[in-house]
Design a protein around this motif. Structure first.
Motif, PDB file in Angstrom:
ATOM      1  N   GLU A 143       0.651  -1.080   0.105  1.00 22.50           N
ATOM      2  CA  GLU A 143       0.187   0.146   0.290  1.00 22.50           C
ATOM      3  C   GLU A 143       0.790   1.502  -0.110  1.00 22.50           C
ATOM      4  OE1 GLU A 143      -3.141   1.682   2.761  1.00 22.50           O
ATOM      5  OE2 GLU A 143      -3.602   0.202   2.435  1.00 22.50           O
ATOM      6  N   ILE A 144       2.233   1.425   0.692  1.00 23.01           N
ATOM      7  CA  ILE A 144       2.456   2.285   1.125  1.00 23.01           C
ATOM      8  C   ILE A 144       3.066   2.687  -1.089  1.00 23.01           C
ATOM      9  CG2 ILE A 144       5.251   2.659   1.163  1.00 23.01           C
ATOM     10  CD1 ILE A 144       4.925   1.316   3.878  1.00 23.01           C
ATOM     11  N   GLU A 145       3.793   1.731  -1.382  1.00 19.10           N
ATOM     12  CA  GLU A 145       4.129   1.909  -2.970  1.00 19.10           C
ATOM     13  C   GLU A 145       3.071   2.396  -3.348  1.00 19.10           C
ATOM     14  OE1 GLU A 145       5.693  -0.527  -6.680  1.00 19.10           O
ATOM     15  OE2 GLU A 145       5.804  -1.150  -4.425  1.00 19.10           O
ATOM     16  N   LEU A 146       2.155   1.705  -3.387  1.00 20.92           N
ATOM     17  CA  LEU A 146       0.478   2.202  -4.443  1.00 20.92           C
ATOM     18  C   LEU A 146       0.093   3.442  -4.232  1.00 20.92           C
ATOM     19  CD1 LEU A 146      -1.330   1.294  -6.889  1.00 20.92           C
ATOM     20  CD2 LEU A 146      -2.622   0.149  -4.208  1.00 20.92           C
ATOM     21  N   LEU A 147       0.090   3.705  -3.372  1.00 23.13           N
ATOM     22  CA  LEU A 147      -0.525   5.204  -2.634  1.00 23.13           C
ATOM     23  C   LEU A 147       0.397   6.250  -3.725  1.00 23.13           C
ATOM     24  CD1 LEU A 147      -2.127   7.217  -1.293  1.00 23.13           C
ATOM     25  CD2 LEU A 147      -1.096   6.606   1.023  1.00 23.13           C
ATOM     26  N   SER A 148       2.168   5.919  -2.750  1.00 20.21           N
ATOM     27  CA  SER A 148       2.872   6.750  -3.355  1.00 20.21           C
ATOM     28  C   SER A 148       3.011   7.071  -4.934  1.00 20.21           C
ATOM     29  CB  SER A 148       4.518   6.130  -3.003  1.00 20.21           C
ATOM     30  OG  SER A 148       5.210   6.999  -3.824  1.00 20.21           O
ATOM     31  N   GLN A 149       2.706   6.035  -5.752  1.00 27.20           N
ATOM     32  CA  GLN A 149       2.152   6.350  -7.276  1.00 27.20           C
ATOM     33  C   GLN A 149       0.781   7.002  -7.329  1.00 27.20           C
ATOM     34  OE1 GLN A 149       2.191   2.273  -8.121  1.00 27.20           O
ATOM     35  NE2 GLN A 149       4.348   1.432  -8.541  1.00 27.20           N
ATOM     36  N   LEU A 150       0.622   6.807  -6.543  1.00 26.98           N
ATOM     37  CA  LEU A 150      -1.407   7.528  -6.968  1.00 26.98           C
ATOM     38  C   LEU A 150      -0.861   9.255  -6.291  1.00 26.98           C
ATOM     39  CD1 LEU A 150      -3.311   4.924  -6.093  1.00 26.98           C
ATOM     40  CD2 LEU A 150      -3.732   6.034  -8.046  1.00 26.98           C
ATOM     41  N   LEU A 151       0.081   9.711  -5.146  1.00 27.20           N
ATOM     42  CA  LEU A 151       0.029  10.404  -5.064  1.00 27.20           C
ATOM     43  C   LEU A 151       0.862  11.342  -5.962  1.00 27.20           C
ATOM     44  CD1 LEU A 151       1.148  10.054  -1.103  1.00 27.20           C
ATOM     45  CD2 LEU A 151      -0.886  10.969  -2.283  1.00 27.20           C
ATOM     46  N   THR A 152       1.498  10.229  -6.555  1.00 32.54           N
ATOM     47  CA  THR A 152       2.429  11.379  -7.468  1.00 32.54           C
ATOM     48  C   THR A 152       1.891  11.352  -8.833  1.00 32.54           C
ATOM     49  OG1 THR A 152       4.636  10.261  -7.308  1.00 32.54           O
ATOM     50  CG2 THR A 152       4.562  10.928  -8.929  1.00 32.54           C
ATOM     51  N   GLU A 153       1.007  10.326  -9.161  1.00 27.22           N
ATOM     52  CA  GLU A 153       0.882  10.418 -10.852  1.00 27.22           C
ATOM     53  C   GLU A 153      -0.747  11.932 -10.383  1.00 27.22           C
ATOM     54  OE1 GLU A 153      -4.126   8.182 -12.160  1.00 27.22           O
ATOM     55  OE2 GLU A 153      -1.952   7.092 -11.656  1.00 27.22           O
ATOM     56  N   LEU A 154      -1.653  11.917  -9.193  1.00 29.19           N
ATOM     57  CA  LEU A 154      -2.825  12.772  -9.247  1.00 29.19           C
ATOM     58  C   LEU A 154      -1.987  14.469  -8.320  1.00 29.19           C
ATOM     59  CD1 LEU A 154      -5.059  10.512  -6.978  1.00 29.19           C
ATOM     60  CD2 LEU A 154      -5.852  12.018  -9.613  1.00 29.19           C
ATOM     61  N   ASP A 155      -1.229  13.782  -8.443  1.00 31.09           N
ATOM     62  CA  ASP A 155       0.160  15.647  -8.115  1.00 31.09           C
ATOM     63  C   ASP A 155      -0.640  15.923  -6.586  1.00 31.09           C
ATOM     64  OD1 ASP A 155       2.374  17.555  -7.619  1.00 31.09           O
ATOM     65  OD2 ASP A 155       1.142  19.069  -9.707  1.00 31.09           O
TER      66      ASP A 155
END
Length: 443
Positions: A143-155
């Motif tokens: 989840e840390i990895e997935l959330l990190s990706q989404l936070l970057t994607e959504l800025d």
């Protein structure tokens, strides 16, 4: 005792019996509710929900601590429930995209919501982020990895907590213990996983690390487990402060406060658990020379459970010499699977005379095509006949929430009652609804 010299059921207040001798909920006769809305029927006493929220809040206010009373949606989720929570200035926790969407549609302020779960999907996390959910409780490294990706994607950025397993096994059903080391939830402490997770979160500028979460189980009657969990959370906060320079802002101690289902249950008042938790945290934080953190709780059962009732209509009866009779009602495991799943027990009364003396002990059977569809194996009741209405008490948590369409039976309606007014807040499903999503097969 009442004027007839009979011992009243301990879960029924004297003011719930009207002049006709009938059970009332929120000032409305249960026979009138059954006649107007049909059975099986789920009914909530809204004033009781509000009262428990206020009792929790009062404990925190008296102890002068920052807090949130975060209603655990999984106990019972609906638009109306979220709206009542909002009216009481409460917080919610959601564990799925479905609960989240319901809260959004209810107009609930999502900055007052927390998203839990051990396998949050990218779609669910994206929904949470785009609606600016107040807190995400991180459960695992994936989840840390997935959330990190989404936070970057959504800025964007988000507040987070880390869920840990404190290694405390509550005295409760093994299927609803969630704080022990060998659990599907959270980061283990002894292996160093929690420390690794903290470092990963602190290294990500898009994640704002707010605190620590733990939940030790459900339907707990002893305060010692909560006191132990509170002390463990403070010790983790101390370790993280000394080792990594991180100061914990919030300790979320979860929920699990036990309620009275039967005369054999002797729980503390839910707010008494909270008072003990607050005092334990304050003492431990002072001894550790840490700033006093905010304290969050996540009650579900203790808010929704006692406020809920299931109304059933008696149908067939089967008498077998030498055995307890089967008294069949028009609901069962489809609207309350807890007796079959957890061997949960409830008290049931005759709605038109809840004070009547018991004349027999019966098994209350459901209408579903399963031998295990028994709502009660030993229920003392007065004489009954087909058409009588039974009221099962304290069913507000994990009844409708876990309801199913087994045998293609529709789920019941849900009615909220307050100040003598009844409103249907979840419509009864119909037989036609059972095939609504089906598609024809054309090979």
């Amino acid at each position: 005792m009442n004027e007839r010299g009979l011992l009243m059921n301990e879960q029924i207040r004297p003011d719930q019996i009207n002049a006709a001798g009938h059970l009332t909920i929120g000032g409305v006769d249960t026979l009138e509710l059954a006649a107007e809305f049909g059975t099986p029927l789920v009914v909530y006493d809204v004033a009781q929900i509000r009262d428990q929220f206020r009792r929790f809040q009062a404990v925190f206010e008296q102890n002068q601590v920052d807090y949130e009373v975060s209603y655990a949606s999984k106990a019972f989720a609906s638009k109306a429930m979220y709206q009542v929570v909002a009216q009481e200035h409460g917080h919610i926790d959601v564990v799925s995209g479905g609960e989240m969407t319901t809260a959004i549609q209810a107009g609930f302020p999502m900055d007052k919501a927390t998203f839990h779960g051990n396998n949050k999907s990218a779609t669910e996390l994206r929904l949470a982020l785009t609606h600016h959910i107040g807190m995400i409780v991180i459960d695992n490294f994936h989840e840390i990895e997935l959330l990190s990706q989404l936070l970057t994607e959504l800025d964007t950025q988000t507040d987070v907590m880390l869920r840990i397993t404190p290694g405390i096994s509550a005295h409760t059903n093994e299927y609803i213990q969630t704080g022990q080391v060998d659990s599907k939830f959270g980061f283990d402490l002894d292996s160093g996983q929690a420390d690794q997770a903290l470092q990963q979160v602190l290294a990500n500028p898009r994640m704002h690390m707010r605190g620590i979460h733990a939940h030790i189980g459900s339907q707990i009657f002893e305060v010692v487990g909560f006191e132990g969990a509170a002390q463990k959370l403070v010790s983790v906060a101390k370790h993280w402060h000394d080792e990594f320079g991180y100061t914990t802002e919030i300790l979320n101690v979860g929920g699990g406060f036990g309620i009275k289902y039967t005369t054999d249950d002797h729980p503390l008042a839910p707010e008494a658990f909270v008072d003990a938790i607050v005092k334990a945290v304050k003492k431990a934080a002072s001894e550790a020379n840490l700033p006093e953190p905010g304290i969050w709780i996540e009650p579900g059962r203790s808010i929704a459970g006692p406020a809920g009732y299931n109304l059933y209509t008696v149908g067939s009866r089967k008498d077998i010499p030498g055995y307890l009779p089967f008294l069949t009602v028009d609901g069962g495991m489809g609207d309350n699977i807890r007796p079959a799943l957890y061997q949960a027990e409830y008290e049931t009364v005759l709605a038109n005379d809840p004070q009547a003396p018991a004349t027999e002990t019966v098994r209350i059977a459901g209408k579903y095509c399963e031998s295990g569809d028994i709502l009660s194996y030993h229920q003392a009741l007065p004489a009954t006949k087909p058409g009588d209405v039974l009221a099962m008490l304290d069913t507000g948590a994990y009844g409708y929430a876990m309801a199913s369409n087994y045998n293609r039976n529709p789920r019941p309606a849900v009615v909220f009652v307050e100040n003598g007014h009844a409103q249907e807040v979840v419509k009864r499903e119909t037989w036609s609804d059972m095939a609504r999503l089906d598609q024809d097969y054309n090979l």
